[in-house]
Enzyme design. Structure first.
Site, PDB file in Angstrom:
ATOM      1  N   GLY A  20       0.818  -1.221   0.000  1.00 52.23           N
ATOM      2  CA  GLY A  20       0.000   0.000   0.000  1.00 52.23           C
ATOM      3  C   GLY A  20       0.838   1.251   0.000  1.00 52.23           C
ATOM      4  N   GLU A  27      13.612   5.722 -14.240  1.00 62.62           N
ATOM      5  CA  GLU A  27      14.176   7.050 -14.034  1.00 62.62           C
ATOM      6  C   GLU A  27      14.523   7.272 -12.563  1.00 62.62           C
ATOM      7  OE1 GLU A  27      11.473   6.361 -15.952  1.00 62.62           O
ATOM      8  OE2 GLU A  27      12.656   6.592 -17.779  1.00 62.62           O
ATOM      9  N   GLU A  68      12.200  -5.140  -1.907  1.00 60.55           N
ATOM     10  CA  GLU A  68      11.385  -5.327  -3.107  1.00 60.55           C
ATOM     11  C   GLU A  68      12.234  -5.360  -4.369  1.00 60.55           C
ATOM     12  OE1 GLU A  68       8.005  -2.716  -3.385  1.00 60.55           O
ATOM     13  OE2 GLU A  68       7.601  -3.237  -5.467  1.00 60.55           O
ATOM     14  N   SER A 118       1.555   3.359  -3.420  1.00 58.80           N
ATOM     15  CA  SER A 118       1.150   4.346  -4.418  1.00 58.80           C
ATOM     16  C   SER A 118      -0.252   4.891  -4.184  1.00 58.80           C
ATOM     17  CB  SER A 118       1.188   3.723  -5.810  1.00 58.80           C
ATOM     18  OG  SER A 118       2.454   3.190  -6.071  1.00 58.80           O
TER      19      SER A 118
HETATM   20  C1  LIG Z   1       1.940  -3.794 -12.777  1.00 57.96           C
HETATM   21  C2  LIG Z   1       2.116  -2.808 -11.689  1.00 57.96           C
HETATM   22  C3  LIG Z   1       1.924  -3.208 -10.385  1.00 57.96           C
HETATM   23  C4  LIG Z   1       2.054  -2.301  -9.346  1.00 57.96           C
HETATM   24  N1  LIG Z   1       1.823  -2.723  -8.078  1.00 57.96           N
HETATM   25  C5  LIG Z   1       1.878  -1.831  -7.062  1.00 57.96           C
HETATM   26  C6  LIG Z   1       1.569  -2.228  -5.730  1.00 57.96           C
HETATM   27  O1  LIG Z   1       1.278  -3.387  -5.473  1.00 57.96           O
HETATM   28  N2  LIG Z   1       1.588  -1.307  -4.765  1.00 57.96           N
HETATM   29  C7  LIG Z   1       1.935  -0.010  -4.998  1.00 57.96           C
HETATM   30  O2  LIG Z   1       1.967   0.774  -4.060  1.00 57.96           O
HETATM   31  N3  LIG Z   1       2.237   0.411  -6.257  1.00 57.96           N
HETATM   32  C8  LIG Z   1       2.206  -0.473  -7.276  1.00 57.96           C
HETATM   33  N4  LIG Z   1       2.496  -0.053  -8.566  1.00 57.96           N
HETATM   34  C9  LIG Z   1       2.731   1.359  -8.799  1.00 57.96           C
HETATM   35  C10 LIG Z   1       4.167   1.729  -9.121  1.00 57.96           C
HETATM   36  O3  LIG Z   1       4.951   1.708  -7.968  1.00 57.96           O
HETATM   37  C11 LIG Z   1       4.133   3.105  -9.775  1.00 57.96           C
HETATM   38  O4  LIG Z   1       3.584   2.940 -11.051  1.00 57.96           O
HETATM   39  C12 LIG Z   1       5.475   3.774  -9.889  1.00 57.96           C
HETATM   40  O5  LIG Z   1       6.006   4.087  -8.644  1.00 57.96           O
HETATM   41  C13 LIG Z   1       5.399   5.027 -10.760  1.00 57.96           C
HETATM   42  O6  LIG Z   1       4.373   5.876 -10.352  1.00 57.96           O
HETATM   43  P1  LIG Z   1       3.329   6.444 -11.419  1.00 57.96           P
HETATM   44  O7  LIG Z   1       2.808   5.303 -12.181  1.00 57.96           O
HETATM   45  O8  LIG Z   1       2.383   7.304 -10.681  1.00 57.96           O
HETATM   46  O9  LIG Z   1       4.189   7.300 -12.428  1.00 57.96           O
HETATM   47  P2  LIG Z   1       4.715   8.811 -12.240  1.00 57.96           P
HETATM   48  O10 LIG Z   1       5.420   8.939 -10.955  1.00 57.96           O
HETATM   49  O11 LIG Z   1       3.638   9.756 -12.538  1.00 57.96           O
HETATM   50  O12 LIG Z   1       5.791   8.871 -13.382  1.00 57.96           O
HETATM   51  C14 LIG Z   1       5.480   9.043 -14.759  1.00 57.96           C
HETATM   52  C15 LIG Z   1       6.766   9.079 -15.546  1.00 57.96           C
HETATM   53  O13 LIG Z   1       7.553  10.196 -15.125  1.00 57.96           O
HETATM   54  C16 LIG Z   1       8.813   9.778 -14.664  1.00 57.96           C
HETATM   55  N5  LIG Z   1       9.233  10.580 -13.514  1.00 57.96           N
HETATM   56  C17 LIG Z   1       8.552  10.815 -12.374  1.00 57.96           C
HETATM   57  N6  LIG Z   1       9.282  11.542 -11.532  1.00 57.96           N
HETATM   58  C18 LIG Z   1      10.462  11.778 -12.135  1.00 57.96           C
HETATM   59  C19 LIG Z   1      11.654  12.455 -11.772  1.00 57.96           C
HETATM   60  N7  LIG Z   1      11.802  13.025 -10.574  1.00 57.96           N
HETATM   61  N8  LIG Z   1      12.645  12.478 -12.661  1.00 57.96           N
HETATM   62  C20 LIG Z   1      12.520  11.892 -13.874  1.00 57.96           C
HETATM   63  N9  LIG Z   1      11.434  11.243 -14.276  1.00 57.96           N
HETATM   64  C21 LIG Z   1      10.415  11.188 -13.416  1.00 57.96           C
HETATM   65  C22 LIG Z   1       8.634   8.324 -14.255  1.00 57.96           C
HETATM   66  O14 LIG Z   1       9.849   7.629 -14.278  1.00 57.96           O
HETATM   67  C23 LIG Z   1       7.651   7.855 -15.303  1.00 57.96           C
HETATM   68  O15 LIG Z   1       8.362   7.537 -16.462  1.00 57.96           O
HETATM   69  C24 LIG Z   1       2.378  -0.956  -9.623  1.00 57.96           C
HETATM   70  C25 LIG Z   1       2.592  -0.559 -10.937  1.00 57.96           C
HETATM   71  C26 LIG Z   1       2.453  -1.455 -11.958  1.00 57.96           C
HETATM   72  C27 LIG Z   1       2.671  -0.986 -13.350  1.00 57.96           C
END
Ligand SMILES: Cc1cc2nc3c(=O)[nH]c(=O)nc-3n(C[C@H](O)[C@H](O)[C@H](O)COP(=O)(O)OP(=O)(O)OC[C@H]3O[C@@H](n4cnc5c(N)ncnc54)[C@H](O)[C@@H]3O)c2cc1C
Lengths: 349, 382
Positions: B131, B369, B249, B133
């Protein structure tokens, strides 16, 4: 390895580092680049006993553990040492003789030609591999036509002018892997070059990190730009991967399974070289493209070494054919066997 | 010369013995046709498999006996993990609990949490969700807004998590919530809670992924009660704790072996006499895999020595997910086969599964990233 042996190895490493850092200067690298053999530096390297690092103590060597001995070759490469230290170390170990004069490795073509032999004109002895086996040949028994690799290191085409030569047995651990004496020695050379590439990659990344922290544009150091940070992160990853896989190959010395370890190391090293060289040059920009800057001593060696003793493509194919012939299910156990660390103290050789 | 070295870890005899037993266990599973290797990996939820694995003593093995473990070494756990993955087994149900939630509870949980939960995880009967994101907190995890308010005997959680893998199946989630002000570092005032999914006030809504699977979810908390002894660490320690959890992880071989069976399938599809292109490309992938496996054993060794290899794990995860993503790209060029989830055969199916999953490899567990920025900090650039 006992504690005393480890202490000894640490002292040797430290002394070697001091020698390379002090003696491998810009001026001397420039002088050796397309120029004559640095006899004086060889004498210093020899006095420290480095050519005998890999030879067992019982055979008159200093018998360092494999990681430590190849660690010296890595260190030397990080300084772009303009001498055949690694080749000499290997010839001493494979021939079980404490010979400290420069020596080298030569792979015969099917027609007997010995192309592109590292320091072929400066070596006192050449370990030649042809289809029949290995022979240790004196310099007097070959004629030399000198060429240079991209880094200005001597790479000579040799021709044997006499039949003389001491026959050297291909060790069991190598003949267990391949019945080709040429392939066996190529794998040995591939290990050496991948260890050297690892050292040079580490150096290249170090130079790029330093440049990125010192050079300012837009009022801040380059290192503050995320694009630059990420490029350097990738270069660090690539270099680390080559360190790891070349360690695994060095450990494999003296045991069956060595050829695959060496092949994987050379393959990965070749792949990383292209990636890292592109990054470090991009970061150094115009300055790094000059003869003035020191970066080219490292990157030109990388560009040469990745082709020598089998390019990555050659070894990729070698691995690929073996893996396919064995079938998908055989890969996993093979992969485990060829990447698991061997305990020190269990060193063969 | 090289800032992060991955010195090889020698596997102790116990680890090699465990390799023999896990291989025997997996061979029996395959022989009994209990799973299809080419379709399964740590995103396949199969509680039957996890229970059999737990009963055979392959889960939670590094934990002390009193909590259902075997006090085995990290290296033994590493061997079991890599074998489970390489076999393409459906290990998703217990994966998160074994990899990160259990270790997190062992380190930071109350005595009751350890006694009640860990033995069940080890038996393969108790599963966890992550828990972290939220809609407004992805990479910028410190921006979480889910709040926990102190109430009599515990805490009351309200807010929303998203992308929670398996939330619709699991028994617990470890929830990162705000319990105080962010402070200047933005990392203050966060706390981790072990939340029982049976508690009133929790609603799970599925989200279908692009492959059509229901794996991740939205989870809503409305005054959900968590007793005091289900707090991890001390109130306000959440940032340090979650960072440690992420290190668990990211550190394992699941970051480069999740589509290993595609490589096996590729080799078999190509057959014993590859052409030059096929041999070169397969050889190159194998060499890359060799370097990854070597680095991964090294990390297992660091964990075993009690180190927290945060940057090395980021290095292996970034290299590893890059490898996993390249694999289907290479495979599709070497074999003339359209990926298909239909009945075209195992290779077409494995290719389809992987092509459709690959985009997630470099997202979950911290994006490429974010990892690169961590590495950059590790080499002194930030
Ligand atoms: C299949 C799958 C399973 C998952 N399971 C879980 C789970 O069980 N529990 C959980 O908590 N989360 C889970 N996640 C979430 C995952 O941890 C997030 O997707 C991840 O941390 C990225 O967050 P976001 O998707 O909001 O992307 P964002 O943070 O919005 O990022 C979008 C893009 O911008 C880039 N970016 C963001 N910030 C920066 C920066 N400072 N510098 C450069 N680039 C940047 C990112 O690298 C990405 O390419 C899961 C995701 C997937 C795809």
């Amino acid at each position: 390895m006992t504690d005393t042996q480890n202490e000894m190895a640490a002292i040797v490493a430290e002394q070697a580092e001091r020698l390379f850092a002090g003696a491998v200067s810009r001026e001397r690298l420039e002088a050796a680049d397309g120029g004559p053999f640095d006899t004086q530096l060889w004498t210093e390297v020899q006095q420290m006993g480095l050519p005998l690092a890999l030879l067992a103590e019982t055979e008159g060597g200093i018998g360092l553990a494999l990681g430590q001995a190849f660690g010296l070759a890595r260190r030397a490469a990080a300084h772009a040492l303009q001498l055949p230290l690694g080749e000499t170390m290997i010839v001493a170990a494979l021939t079980s003789t404490p010979a400290e004069a420069p020596a080298t490795l030569a792979l015969a073509k099917d027609d007997g030609a010995l192309p592109s032999v590292a320091w072929g004109g400066d070596a006192a002895q050449v370990l030649v591999a042809d289809a029949q086996g290995w022979q240790l040949v004196d310099a007097a028994d070959v004629s030399t036509s000198e060429r240079r690799n991209l880094a200005g290191e001597p790479r000579c085409d040799l021709t044997r002018v006499a039949e003389q030569g001491r026959s050297v047995a291909v060790p069991d651990w190598l003949s267990a892997d391949t019945d080709s004496p040429v392939e066996a020695l190529r794998a040995v050379g591939a290990l050496l070059r991948s260890v050297q590439i690892s050292g040079a990659l580490g150096r290249a990344v170090e130079l790029a990190v330093r440049h990125a922290t010192e050079r300012q544009q837009f009022g801040r150091p380059l290192s503050k730009f995320q694009a630059i940070q990420h490029m350097l992160a990738v270069a660090t990853e690539e270099s680390a991967a080559v360190w790891a896989v070349s360690d695994a190959a060095a450990e494999g010395w003296g045991r069956p399974g060595f050829v695959l370890r060496a092949a994987m190391a050379k393959s990965r090293a070749g792949l990383a070289t292209g990636r890292v060289a592109a990054i470090v040059h991009q970061i150094h920009a115009a300055m790094g493209f000059t003869r003035e800057h020191e970066l080219h001593f490292t990157t030109r060696r990388l560009f040469s070494w990745r082709e020598e003793f089998g390019s990555d493509a050659l070894w990729d194919e070698w691995i690929g054919r073996r893996v396919c012939a064995a079938g998908g299910a055989a890969l996993w156990p093979q992969l485990v066997a060829s990447t698991t660390a061997h305990a020190t103290g269990e060193d063969a050789a | 010369m090289q800032q992060f070295e991955f010195t090889g870890a020698v596997l102790p005899p116990a680890a090699e013995a465990a390799r023999g037993s896990i291989r025997a266990f997996l061979a029996e599973e395959v022989a009994a046709a209990r799973f299809q290797p080419h379709r399964c990996t740590w995103s396949s939820f199969d509680s039957g498999f996890s229970q059999r694995l737990g009963a055979a003593g392959f889960i939670g093995i590094t934990w002390p006996e009193e909590y259902g473990g075997q006090s085995a070494s990290s290296l033994t756990r590493f061997v079991i993990t890599e074998e489970i993955l390489a076999a393409g087994s459906p290990c998703g149900a217990h994966w998160i609990a074994d990899r990160q939630s259990g270790p997190q509870i062992l380190r930071h949980g109350s005595e009751r949490a350890k006694r009640e939960i860990l033995p069940r995880i080890a038996r393969g009967e108790c599963y966890f969700g992550i828990g972290m994101s939220e809609p407004g907190a992805g990479s910028d995890l410190a921006a979480v807004r889910t709040r926990a308010e102190k109430v009599e005997g515990g805490w009351s959680i309200s807010g929303q998590k998203i992308w929670t893998t398996n939330a619709h199946h699991v028994h617990y989630m470890i929830v990162l919530a705000r319990t105080g002000e962010r402070g200047e570092s933005r990392h203050e005032g966060l706390t981790q809670f072990v939340v029982d999914m049976q508690t009133p006030g929790i609603e799970v809504r599925g989200i279908r992924d692009m492959a059509g699977n229901h794996e991740f979810n939205e989870v809503f908390f409305d005054n959900c009660f968590v007793p005091d002894d289900m707090v991890l660490g001390a109130e306000g320690d959440g940032w340090a704790l979650v960072t440690g959890e992420l290190a668990f992880e990211r550190s394992g071989p699941d970051r480069f072996l999740s589509d290993y069976q595609l490589l096996v399938g590729l080799i078999d599809a190509v057959g014993p006499a590859p052409d030059r292109l096929q041999a070169v490309e397969i050889g190159r992938m194998v060499a890359e895999l060799a370097s990854l496996r070597r680095m991964s054993t090294s990390i297992a060794g660091m964990l075993g020595r009690g180190e927290q290899p945060v940057v090395p794990a980021a290095i292996v995860k970034d290299l590893g997910t890059g490898f996993e993503q390249a694999l289907p790209e290479v495979a599709r060029r070497l074999v003339d086969c359209e990926p298909s989830l239909g009945a075209e055969g195992p290779f077409a199916e494995a290719l389809a599964e992987t092509v459709l999953r690959a985009p997630s490899f470099s997202l979950r567990g911290g994006t490429r990233e974010i990892l690169r920025s961590m590495i950059a900090r590790g080499i002194g650039l930030r």
